[in-house]
Design a protein around this motif. Sequence first.
Motif, PDB file in Angstrom:
ATOM      1  N   TYR A 135     -14.240   5.676  41.926  1.00  0.00           N
ATOM      2  CA  TYR A 135     -12.858   5.739  41.446  1.00  0.00           C
ATOM      3  C   TYR A 135     -12.070   4.473  41.800  1.00  0.00           C
ATOM      4  O   TYR A 135     -10.884   4.374  41.510  1.00  0.00           O
ATOM      5  N   GLU A 136     -12.734   3.539  42.479  1.00  0.00           N
ATOM      6  CA  GLU A 136     -12.103   2.248  42.779  1.00  0.00           C
ATOM      7  C   GLU A 136     -12.626   1.224  41.771  1.00  0.00           C
ATOM      8  O   GLU A 136     -13.794   0.834  41.819  1.00  0.00           O
ATOM      9  N   TRP A 137     -11.791   0.785  40.847  1.00  0.00           N
ATOM     10  CA  TRP A 137     -12.185  -0.139  39.776  1.00  0.00           C
ATOM     11  C   TRP A 137     -11.004  -1.045  39.423  1.00  0.00           C
ATOM     12  O   TRP A 137      -9.862  -0.791  39.838  1.00  0.00           O
ATOM     13  N   ILE A 138     -11.279  -2.063  38.652  1.00  0.00           N
ATOM     14  CA  ILE A 138     -10.199  -2.951  38.178  1.00  0.00           C
ATOM     15  C   ILE A 138     -10.557  -3.446  36.778  1.00  0.00           C
ATOM     16  O   ILE A 138     -11.722  -3.707  36.468  1.00  0.00           O
ATOM     17  N   ARG A 139      -9.542  -3.514  35.921  1.00  0.00           N
ATOM     18  CA  ARG A 139      -9.715  -4.000  34.556  1.00  0.00           C
ATOM     19  C   ARG A 139      -8.805  -5.218  34.328  1.00  0.00           C
ATOM     20  O   ARG A 139      -7.666  -5.244  34.798  1.00  0.00           O
ATOM     21  N   LEU A 140      -9.350  -6.197  33.571  1.00  0.00           N
ATOM     22  CA  LEU A 140      -8.590  -7.386  33.150  1.00  0.00           C
ATOM     23  C   LEU A 140      -8.518  -7.377  31.629  1.00  0.00           C
ATOM     24  O   LEU A 140      -9.556  -7.334  30.948  1.00  0.00           O
ATOM     25  N   SER A 141      -7.285  -7.441  31.087  1.00  0.00           N
ATOM     26  CA  SER A 141      -7.115  -7.391  29.631  1.00  0.00           C
ATOM     27  C   SER A 141      -7.697  -8.647  28.978  1.00  0.00           C
ATOM     28  O   SER A 141      -7.507  -9.760  29.453  1.00  0.00           O
ATOM     29  N   LYS A 142      -8.419  -8.449  27.856  1.00  0.00           N
ATOM     30  CA  LYS A 142      -8.919  -9.598  27.094  1.00  0.00           C
ATOM     31  C   LYS A 142      -7.788 -10.299  26.345  1.00  0.00           C
ATOM     32  O   LYS A 142      -7.874 -11.494  26.056  1.00  0.00           O
ATOM     33  N   LYS A 143      -6.749  -9.567  26.019  1.00  0.00           N
ATOM     34  CA  LYS A 143      -5.634 -10.140  25.269  1.00  0.00           C
ATOM     35  C   LYS A 143      -4.693 -10.849  26.241  1.00  0.00           C
ATOM     36  O   LYS A 143      -4.172 -10.238  27.174  1.00  0.00           O
ATOM     37  N   THR A 167     -12.057  -7.907  42.370  1.00  0.00           N
ATOM     38  CA  THR A 167     -12.637  -7.226  43.533  1.00  0.00           C
ATOM     39  C   THR A 167     -12.122  -5.792  43.573  1.00  0.00           C
ATOM     40  O   THR A 167     -10.904  -5.563  43.530  1.00  0.00           O
ATOM     41  N   ASP A 168     -13.051  -4.837  43.615  1.00  0.00           N
ATOM     42  CA  ASP A 168     -12.659  -3.423  43.750  1.00  0.00           C
ATOM     43  C   ASP A 168     -13.504  -2.792  44.839  1.00  0.00           C
ATOM     44  O   ASP A 168     -14.524  -3.348  45.269  1.00  0.00           O
ATOM     45  N   GLY A 169     -13.105  -1.621  45.294  1.00  0.00           N
ATOM     46  CA  GLY A 169     -13.833  -0.934  46.358  1.00  0.00           C
ATOM     47  C   GLY A 169     -15.190  -0.430  45.897  1.00  0.00           C
ATOM     48  O   GLY A 169     -15.559  -0.536  44.720  1.00  0.00           O
ATOM     49  N   ASP A 170     -15.961   0.146  46.839  1.00  0.00           N
ATOM     50  CA  ASP A 170     -17.332   0.560  46.518  1.00  0.00           C
ATOM     51  C   ASP A 170     -17.430   2.022  46.109  1.00  0.00           C
ATOM     52  O   ASP A 170     -18.519   2.583  46.012  1.00  0.00           O
ATOM     53  N   ARG A 171     -16.264   2.663  45.856  1.00  0.00           N
ATOM     54  CA  ARG A 171     -16.270   4.034  45.354  1.00  0.00           C
ATOM     55  C   ARG A 171     -16.143   4.024  43.834  1.00  0.00           C
ATOM     56  O   ARG A 171     -15.569   3.097  43.253  1.00  0.00           O
ATOM     57  N   VAL A 175     -22.080  -5.918  37.686  1.00  0.00           N
ATOM     58  CA  VAL A 175     -21.110  -4.814  37.733  1.00  0.00           C
ATOM     59  C   VAL A 175     -20.026  -4.956  36.669  1.00  0.00           C
ATOM     60  O   VAL A 175     -19.192  -4.059  36.511  1.00  0.00           O
ATOM     61  N   LEU A 176     -20.002  -6.081  35.932  1.00  0.00           N
ATOM     62  CA  LEU A 176     -18.925  -6.349  34.969  1.00  0.00           C
ATOM     63  C   LEU A 176     -19.387  -5.963  33.570  1.00  0.00           C
ATOM     64  O   LEU A 176     -20.482  -6.329  33.138  1.00  0.00           O
ATOM     65  N   THR A 177     -18.539  -5.241  32.854  1.00  0.00           N
ATOM     66  CA  THR A 177     -18.844  -4.863  31.468  1.00  0.00           C
ATOM     67  C   THR A 177     -17.639  -5.168  30.587  1.00  0.00           C
ATOM     68  O   THR A 177     -16.510  -5.295  31.061  1.00  0.00           O
ATOM     69  N   GLU A 178     -17.927  -5.276  29.275  1.00  0.00           N
ATOM     70  CA  GLU A 178     -16.870  -5.474  28.276  1.00  0.00           C
ATOM     71  C   GLU A 178     -16.567  -4.147  27.604  1.00  0.00           C
ATOM     72  O   GLU A 178     -17.469  -3.486  27.067  1.00  0.00           O
ATOM     73  N   GLU A 179     -15.313  -3.738  27.657  1.00  0.00           N
ATOM     74  CA  GLU A 179     -14.859  -2.603  26.877  1.00  0.00           C
ATOM     75  C   GLU A 179     -14.107  -3.134  25.663  1.00  0.00           C
ATOM     76  O   GLU A 179     -14.051  -4.335  25.429  1.00  0.00           O
ATOM     77  N   ASP A 180     -13.491  -2.250  24.890  1.00  0.00           N
ATOM     78  CA  ASP A 180     -12.831  -2.678  23.651  1.00  0.00           C
ATOM     79  C   ASP A 180     -11.837  -3.804  23.902  1.00  0.00           C
ATOM     80  O   ASP A 180     -11.880  -4.833  23.247  1.00  0.00           O
ATOM     81  N   GLU A 181     -10.930  -3.613  24.838  1.00  0.00           N
ATOM     82  CA  GLU A 181      -9.905  -4.624  25.085  1.00  0.00           C
ATOM     83  C   GLU A 181      -9.824  -5.028  26.548  1.00  0.00           C
ATOM     84  O   GLU A 181      -8.873  -5.683  26.956  1.00  0.00           O
ATOM     85  N   TRP A 182     -10.844  -4.697  27.328  1.00  0.00           N
ATOM     86  CA  TRP A 182     -10.792  -4.967  28.762  1.00  0.00           C
ATOM     87  C   TRP A 182     -12.113  -5.549  29.252  1.00  0.00           C
ATOM     88  O   TRP A 182     -13.175  -5.291  28.699  1.00  0.00           O
ATOM     89  N   TRP A 183     -12.021  -6.327  30.345  1.00  0.00           N
ATOM     90  CA  TRP A 183     -13.148  -6.609  31.221  1.00  0.00           C
ATOM     91  C   TRP A 183     -13.054  -5.589  32.368  1.00  0.00           C
ATOM     92  O   TRP A 183     -11.993  -5.454  33.001  1.00  0.00           O
ATOM     93  N   TYR A 184     -14.166  -4.890  32.655  1.00  0.00           N
ATOM     94  CA  TYR A 184     -14.135  -3.744  33.578  1.00  0.00           C
ATOM     95  C   TYR A 184     -15.134  -3.967  34.706  1.00  0.00           C
ATOM     96  O   TYR A 184     -16.317  -4.218  34.476  1.00  0.00           O
ATOM     97  N   SER A 185     -14.642  -3.902  35.966  1.00  0.00           N
ATOM     98  CA  SER A 185     -15.503  -4.054  37.145  1.00  0.00           C
ATOM     99  C   SER A 185     -15.446  -2.778  37.980  1.00  0.00           C
ATOM    100  O   SER A 185     -14.358  -2.279  38.289  1.00  0.00           O
ATOM    101  N   ASN A 186     -16.653  -2.291  38.348  1.00  0.00           N
ATOM    102  CA  ASN A 186     -16.739  -1.096  39.206  1.00  0.00           C
ATOM    103  C   ASN A 186     -17.930  -1.297  40.147  1.00  0.00           C
ATOM    104  O   ASN A 186     -19.069  -1.016  39.796  1.00  0.00           O
TER     105      ASN A 186
END
Length: 700
Positions: free
Chosen positions: A630-638, A624-628, A537-548
């Motif tokens: 629109y429920e997500w969380i991002r962690l900055s790479k910087k 940890t984010d919800g199962d919807r 469920v984890l992906t790398e965006e430009d400046e974020w780690w993104y979990s949904n």
Amino acid sequence: MNKREAVKELYRKAYGNRIYEEYAGFLIYENMGFYFKRWNEEGASPQYPNATTITFDDECSDLKQSVRNEITALGFSLVDVVHKVPTNGTLYDRRCYIKWQGQHFSREDLFLDRIKELAELLGYDVRSVSKPPYWGIYGDTSSDALANFEAFLDETGLLWASAEAERRGSGYVYFPKSWYLNRMFALFAHFKSVDLYWKDGYLYADVSIIPNVEKCNGAYCYYYKIRVFSGRTKLTEGTIYLPTISTTLLIPSPPSEGSIVFKLVEIEKATESEEVVDEVEKTVPAKPTPTPTPTPTPMPTMTKQEFIDKINEVGGGKPIDLDKIPKSGSNVNRWFYHAGPPPYISYYGYVGWKLYGIEIHNIDAENPPSNTSNIRFLESSDAHWEDIQTIDKGWAEARIRELPFATCSLKVKVEGKEVTETEAHKTVDIEYKYAPSNTTLKVISPSYEYVLRKTVSGSGSESFSADEVGTYFIYLQNEDCYVTKELRVKAPPTPTPTPTPTPTPTPTPTPTPTPAPTLILSSDSPFFVRVEDPSGVLTEEDEWWYSNRSEGDASPRIIMRVRGDKLKFRIRRGKPWNAIKVEGSSDLKNWVKLYEEAPIIGVEEEKEVVVEIKNYDFIRFTLTDGDRSYEWIRLSKKMFVEGKKPLPLCEWLPSKITSIDIAELVLAFNGIKDLGFVVLRKDVEGVAEIYKGGEYDCGW
């Protein structure tokens, strides 16, 4: 008599004494308060002094009266102190302190600062430690470190009373906490060894000294002469210039039996004043009976080419350090630099009763010498010099051993002056000398980025602009050369506001705070360890780690390695339900919770988090984010690290990688060998890449 003169005389009186109630019971503590810190914290009264001390572990009255009289006659006072320590009752620690005008001492007062200089001069691997005296001697194991430390003491004549080892990098450093007073006079110049032997019908002496390593304006204050006497007749004389500490003397016309006396003369360079500091009497060994031959054996000689070959053999191919050869004073019985033109160095001295000379010309351009046309051998005859083609071999070899051969050096300059501190945005010049081939010159910024990294050899200079505030680390590294410098860069002074016609002064602008070192936690970063994401469920965006996550998905984890005091990062979260947990570990096995936000319902927001990470090598983020959707969380790479330190692999890396180093990493990666830190697969692969001539960022 001033304080240091009195201390030296105290050392002289105590030297070699083995009677406890005389001088053998006295100890010198490097920093007494530091090593009695626990008792001070438990309420010792009076407190143990945070100073360098000389103490007798009993009452002053237990010393012999004659010793008390000797000590006080030098200007010292003897002071009884009873330290009362509340430990399961009361411990009464009775001590007799030697003081000067009512005060304890500094390390410089007691000449303790010379010990480290002496260890470095004698070639021991001196490294820093975290406790007083903040230096010690290195070994690959604790036993090796102790053996190396004791070898240094045996060589000099010093003796430690207490010492301990500290883990540093992949090895250990053994360092002293206290010394025996009755061995401290060994800090002053004395003969280390004098060995007499016959060779080819001539008497030679191999002489080695322990010198006074005190420095004046960055150079050694003293040089030494060894004078040899039979009765009142001087037989010969030799000279030693530091860092050389040994020489070989040819002794002409020695007595056939009996003894000869060696005198060690210490000469202050600034004034040429002399003092005989040690004297040794040696019995002349029996001369071997020569094998009868029909013709006399000629004196062994050396050709000019043999002279050049011997210079390269003794110096290991290194150039002669011309900066360490005197340019003023007498030019007899020592190497001397002549400005020319062209420049040359010379040595003039006696072989038997005849005066000879060696001159090495064109030395600035050809160093070490390689052309016999630049070598002159001279013999004195009727008040003038005559050129000769060969010269006494033993005498010439002894002269070669007195040459100071160059070691690599590094100077950091700003505007032509050598500095350890400067202001931001100044141009910094790095001057290196005598660098062996394949030597690496590196400059690392306060944010642990390479400012300069190149391979150099010989002598030269490089420049860079010191644009960051903090400490720059400058290295000159090779298996035969290791010099480190630190340059502290401070912010430039705030300009004085320009006055205006109005009475209201221009406000002084608030200086912009210096940011903490930045790192980018991408999957190709040296600080990245791994992702634990079984549900994908984890992906790398430009400046974020993104979990949904969706229903039933596991929470992903990101593991990084970093050393520092605090870690600052940003998170961004979608509404309404999410959480984050941050943990620390030193071994990737045992984790300690450092920060957690329990699952909460909230609005979409971005926030900054600061976590204490001191004493941990690894940090793990659980998102940890919800199962919807629109429920997500991002962690900055910087991320920003306060008090950032290099990763342990960087500290371990030797200046030149060998196959043995790679083998050690492989063993550590497989859990067979302990290097003191966790080794990752990419560390093994990266160091192997360096071995093959490539590059690898170890995580400065």
